[in-house]
Design an enzyme around this catalytic site. Sequence first.
Site, PDB file in Angstrom:
ATOM      1  N   LYS A 111      52.267  28.430  37.770  1.00  0.00           N
ATOM      2  CA  LYS A 111      51.808  29.691  38.363  1.00  0.00           C
ATOM      3  C   LYS A 111      51.513  29.446  39.837  1.00  0.00           C
ATOM      4  O   LYS A 111      50.618  28.677  40.191  1.00  0.00           O
ATOM      5  CB  LYS A 111      50.547  30.182  37.657  1.00  0.00           C
ATOM      6  CG  LYS A 111      50.020  31.502  38.221  1.00  0.00           C
ATOM      7  CD  LYS A 111      48.565  31.729  37.876  1.00  0.00           C
ATOM      8  CE  LYS A 111      47.646  30.838  38.655  1.00  0.00           C
ATOM      9  NZ  LYS A 111      46.208  31.195  38.543  1.00  0.00           N
ATOM     10  N   TYR A 151      37.423  26.610  35.751  1.00  0.00           N
ATOM     11  CA  TYR A 151      37.183  27.725  36.671  1.00  0.00           C
ATOM     12  C   TYR A 151      35.794  28.347  36.475  1.00  0.00           C
ATOM     13  O   TYR A 151      35.052  28.576  37.436  1.00  0.00           O
ATOM     14  CB  TYR A 151      38.262  28.795  36.493  1.00  0.00           C
ATOM     15  CG  TYR A 151      38.008  30.047  37.298  1.00  0.00           C
ATOM     16  CD1 TYR A 151      38.411  30.135  38.623  1.00  0.00           C
ATOM     17  CD2 TYR A 151      37.351  31.140  36.741  1.00  0.00           C
ATOM     18  CE1 TYR A 151      38.162  31.273  39.373  1.00  0.00           C
ATOM     19  CE2 TYR A 151      37.094  32.285  37.480  1.00  0.00           C
ATOM     20  CZ  TYR A 151      37.508  32.352  38.792  1.00  0.00           C
ATOM     21  OH  TYR A 151      37.258  33.469  39.537  1.00  0.00           O
ATOM     22  N   ASP A 211      44.233  27.115  42.056  1.00  0.00           N
ATOM     23  CA  ASP A 211      44.386  27.758  43.361  1.00  0.00           C
ATOM     24  C   ASP A 211      43.042  28.144  43.968  1.00  0.00           C
ATOM     25  O   ASP A 211      42.883  28.179  45.194  1.00  0.00           O
ATOM     26  CB  ASP A 211      45.261  29.008  43.218  1.00  0.00           C
ATOM     27  CG  ASP A 211      44.765  29.916  42.105  1.00  0.00           C
ATOM     28  OD1 ASP A 211      44.070  30.895  42.406  1.00  0.00           O
ATOM     29  OD2 ASP A 211      45.081  29.648  40.931  1.00  0.00           O
TER      30      ASP A 211
END
Length: 533
Positions: free
Chosen positions: A369, A262, A297
């Site tokens: 998640k 990320y 995500d």
Amino acid sequence: MAKLHLDSQQIERARQAAQKIAGQVDSFISSKTTVAVERTVLRLMGIDGVDSEYVPLPNVVVDHLHQQGKLSMGVSTWILNAMIQLDIDAQTVAEQIAKGSLQLTSLPLVDRAQLIQKGRELAQERLDGIFANRKQRDHLIDRLGEGPKPYLYLIVATGDIYEDAVQGRSAARQGADIIAVIRSTGQSLIDYVPYGATREGFGGTYATQENFKIMRQALDEVGEEEGRYIRLCNYCSGLCMPEIAAMGAMERLDVMLNDALYGILFRDINMQRTLIDQAFSRMINGFAGIMINTGEDNYLTTADAVEAAHTVLASQFINEQLALLSGLPAEQMGLGHAFEMNPDLEDGLLLEIAQAQMSRQIFPDAPLKYMPPTKHMTGNIFKGHIQDAMFNLVSILTGQGVQLLGMMTEAMHTPHIQDRQLAVENAQYIFNNARHLGDEIIFRSGGIIEQRAQHVLAQAVQILEEMEETGLFAALEKGMFGDVKRSLTGGKGLQGVVERDLEYYNPFEEELRFRLELPQREGSTYERGLYTN
């Protein structure tokens, strides 16, 4: 629960490719450390506080050595040496450096075996304290119980830690199982951890050890009132990834946002720096019993959710294998994915089910998640509430682990208390009414859902095997994740990467590897048998 027919050989191919990719990364980072890793060692030794100019003492000490080119032996070597020579503790060593009364490298080094024995004793003592926190969490969960999965996850983001505590208690009373304190905008890009309780964050609240302590106390209190354990979440990502992991372990946080990729993709942090830092941070999280959440995500905020779905799965495989190399078990891997397809897409719900069910089957032990719709929320709160309801339905159908609740006011403002209340009611209604839906249905063989999952899996295998040939670093330079390209030598923080000397010493890494039953790095003191007992 209902199952899709997925090709087990394809899954094994993907996992084997990801394992090799992770192994290549591990080989590359094994000869390196970073300023953040070394500051983490100091925090684990018990060093805290700031100097007269409010510079954190771990930064003062590491900068003191880095500027002299002496960090390659590990900060432990020099601190332990001073502790033995001067008969003082680590905190006093740091304070004397900050005052300018001590020059670490001017002290002759003591016998290596004596230094290593001191390091081992200190590491054992401090890690025993972290393990005690883990046992306390287990005890509280046994005594109080906790909410059923999927855990309901709500955020607070006021900028003021004391107001966060008020809102966190309120969210727990509304039904939340996990309270996440969003960090102040840009904290991931500062190369130090602020000190003390803070009240001035923008878009969130600074992650500090004192703030962790304040929120932990607040959630423990409301947990006693509510009769269930409330989990606390924060973010150990960015330039201080392992430091924040250590502070979370010391203050009994339960969940940490901790992704291997990320920071590289979405904060332009140098890939070498991030991949070294994530390895040590995950050892700490693994040992502390902290669930990590990964950030796949986010790929779908910069790339199309239908076209880029396979990159989410590929990244999940890579995050899984990197976590395993750090001793973090599947039960603590909150691998991320999201309900982010365009709501105007025909049969989009079926494609979302395919993605969620596929993730659930491929990672059966992971508390996945699941992230709510954000990219295609428009400010139409009525449509948004329906989108969130469909998201909740997919979650309970496919057995997700952590449900980050969608807000009908997404794209408008930071959630108000009433927005959170409606989000909780939405999820509770659907979860209760459809609790065993997954046990009652069968996916049609060869149907839209199954074909979609098989297609995404095949694409993930293809890019993973390509990455196996080129390596992860080259894949990141090509922009294979999130349509974002990064350079091996670009981004923020590269100057904080240091080649390890042959005499490099990190007693906490070695002790964590021993306790997590991981292989020691080549040349470690365990491997050399340098301990005296």
